[in-house]
Each structure stands twice: as C-alpha cells, then as structure tokens.
Scaffold this motif. Structure first.
Motif, PDB file in Angstrom:
ATOM      1  N   LEU A 111       0.832  -1.206   0.000  1.00 37.16           N
ATOM      2  CA  LEU A 111       0.000   0.000   0.000  1.00 37.16           C
ATOM      3  C   LEU A 111       0.865   1.254   0.000  1.00 37.16           C
ATOM      4  N   LYS A 112       1.922   1.222   0.759  1.00 32.71           N
ATOM      5  CA  LYS A 112       2.859   2.350   0.788  1.00 32.71           C
ATOM      6  C   LYS A 112       3.462   2.571  -0.598  1.00 32.71           C
ATOM      7  N   ASP A 113       3.857   1.493  -1.259  1.00 30.44           N
ATOM      8  CA  ASP A 113       4.413   1.577  -2.612  1.00 30.44           C
ATOM      9  C   ASP A 113       3.389   2.094  -3.616  1.00 30.44           C
ATOM     10  N   ALA A 114       2.093   1.899  -3.309  1.00 31.41           N
ATOM     11  CA  ALA A 114       1.012   2.376  -4.183  1.00 31.41           C
ATOM     12  C   ALA A 114       0.659   3.840  -3.896  1.00 31.41           C
ATOM     13  N   GLY A 115       1.387   4.464  -2.958  1.00 29.66           N
ATOM     14  CA  GLY A 115       1.203   5.891  -2.730  1.00 29.66           C
ATOM     15  C   GLY A 115       0.459   6.282  -1.465  1.00 29.66           C
ATOM     16  N   TYR A 116       0.085   5.310  -0.635  1.00 33.36           N
ATOM     17  CA  TYR A 116      -0.599   5.642   0.617  1.00 33.36           C
ATOM     18  C   TYR A 116       0.443   6.148   1.605  1.00 33.36           C
ATOM     19  N   THR A 117       0.157   7.299   2.219  1.00 31.84           N
ATOM     20  CA  THR A 117       1.181   7.999   2.996  1.00 31.84           C
ATOM     21  C   THR A 117       0.974   7.959   4.505  1.00 31.84           C
ATOM     22  N   ASN A 118      -0.152   7.449   4.954  1.00 34.00           N
ATOM     23  CA  ASN A 118      -0.470   7.490   6.381  1.00 34.00           C
ATOM     24  C   ASN A 118      -0.845   6.085   6.855  1.00 34.00           C
ATOM     25  N   ILE A 119       0.071   5.152   6.662  1.00 31.02           N
ATOM     26  CA  ILE A 119      -0.208   3.748   6.932  1.00 31.02           C
ATOM     27  C   ILE A 119       0.654   3.247   8.087  1.00 31.02           C
ATOM     28  N   PHE A 120       0.036   2.430   8.944  1.00 30.43           N
ATOM     29  CA  PHE A 120       0.697   1.905  10.130  1.00 30.43           C
ATOM     30  C   PHE A 120       0.459   0.406  10.253  1.00 30.43           C
TER      31      PHE A 120
END
Length: 167
Positions: A111-120
C-alpha cells in the motif's frame, strides 16, 4: 573440589542450547524491516484515533474474530487493485494487522508503494490487541473470546482468549 565441580557444571550448562524465550520485539525485529511504522494497540484503541483498519489474515482467521469494523483484505489472496478501489484517499490513516504484525507489514508495504502515505502496522497484531483486553468480534458482530492463532507454533504469543488453530 567444589571449584572443579562448579567448572564442570558451568561447562555443561554453557553447552546446552539456549532456552531463553524470544520476546515479541525480537521476533518482529527478526521478521520485519520496519519499513512501515508501528502503532500500538493502546493508541489504536483511543477514541480520537480514527483509522481504517485492514485485517490481512486469511479468511478463516477473520471469521473467528477480528477487530471491530476491520475490513478483511487477506494475505495469500490480497489484491492490491481491488483494495485501492476501496481506498480513494491516499492520505487516509490506515492501520493493517495480522496475528503478530509480520504478514501485515508486507501488505502495508504494498500500500505504501502504491502511494498511501499514512499507513501503520499494528504492533503485535490481533494477539497483542487481545492480550491487552481489547474486544474482538465474530462475523455476527458479537463479542468473542476466540482467536484463530494461525498455527500451534504462533499460538504461544496469544496469552488471553481461546485459541483456535488448524495444526
């Protein structure tokens, strides 16, 4: 004579394999890269924390119990394209979890690689959630004490609740 006996005993004890219990922190450090920041179960449980929660475990695990309102996205059959269709806002706070936080880091990284910036990644996963007495729910949206532990080996990390596994 006591010195000699003590030396022999120390030699044999040192030769035995280590039986020290691995900590959760050590386990996560061994398997994770920390490419996605952790969030604690206490922080996620706070009323002010508004996040979309994604369960990255297998369907049979989710069916037994999950965190309230968690959306099942799976692990083995995780589909990034289908998931991103549901997540329009790339700044939305997203918390992913699995049993302990290992599988969820891999999904969070996608998800981070897909551009999501606020992931934990939920530190300690659903096990840590239950170990801290936070509620879990079944498919009927009723509170439950059952937790699918994925396997007998992983079940040692769940200290509270009723364990279910397929081994």
């Amino acid at each position: 004579m006591n010195y000699k006996l003590t030396s022999i005993l120390l030699f044999f004890v040192a030769a035995l394999p280590s039986t020290a219990q691995e900590s959760l922190s050590q386990l996560l450090n061994k398997h994770n890269t920390k490419s996605v920041p952790y969030i604690s179960v206490q922080e996620l449980a706070m009323p002010k924390t508004e996040a979309l929660i994604l369960d990255t475990r297998e369907w049979q695990e989710y069916q037994v119990s999950h965190i309230k309102n968690a959306l099942h996205v799976g692990y083995t059959h995780f589909n990034l394209e289908e998931t991103t269709k549901l997540l329009k806002d790339k700044q939305l706070q997203i918390v992913v979890y699995c049993s302990l936080g290992i599988r969820s880091e891999k999904i969070a990284q996608q998800l981070k690689d897909a551009g999501y910036t606020n992931i934990f990644n939920l530190y300690g996963g659903i096990f840590e959630w239950k170990n801290n007495n936070f509620p879990l729910y079944n498919l009927e949206k009723k509170e439950t004490e059952y937790v699918h532990t994925f396997s007998k080996a992983w079940s040692k990390w769940l200290l509270k609740g009723n364990k279910i596994f397929n081994d």
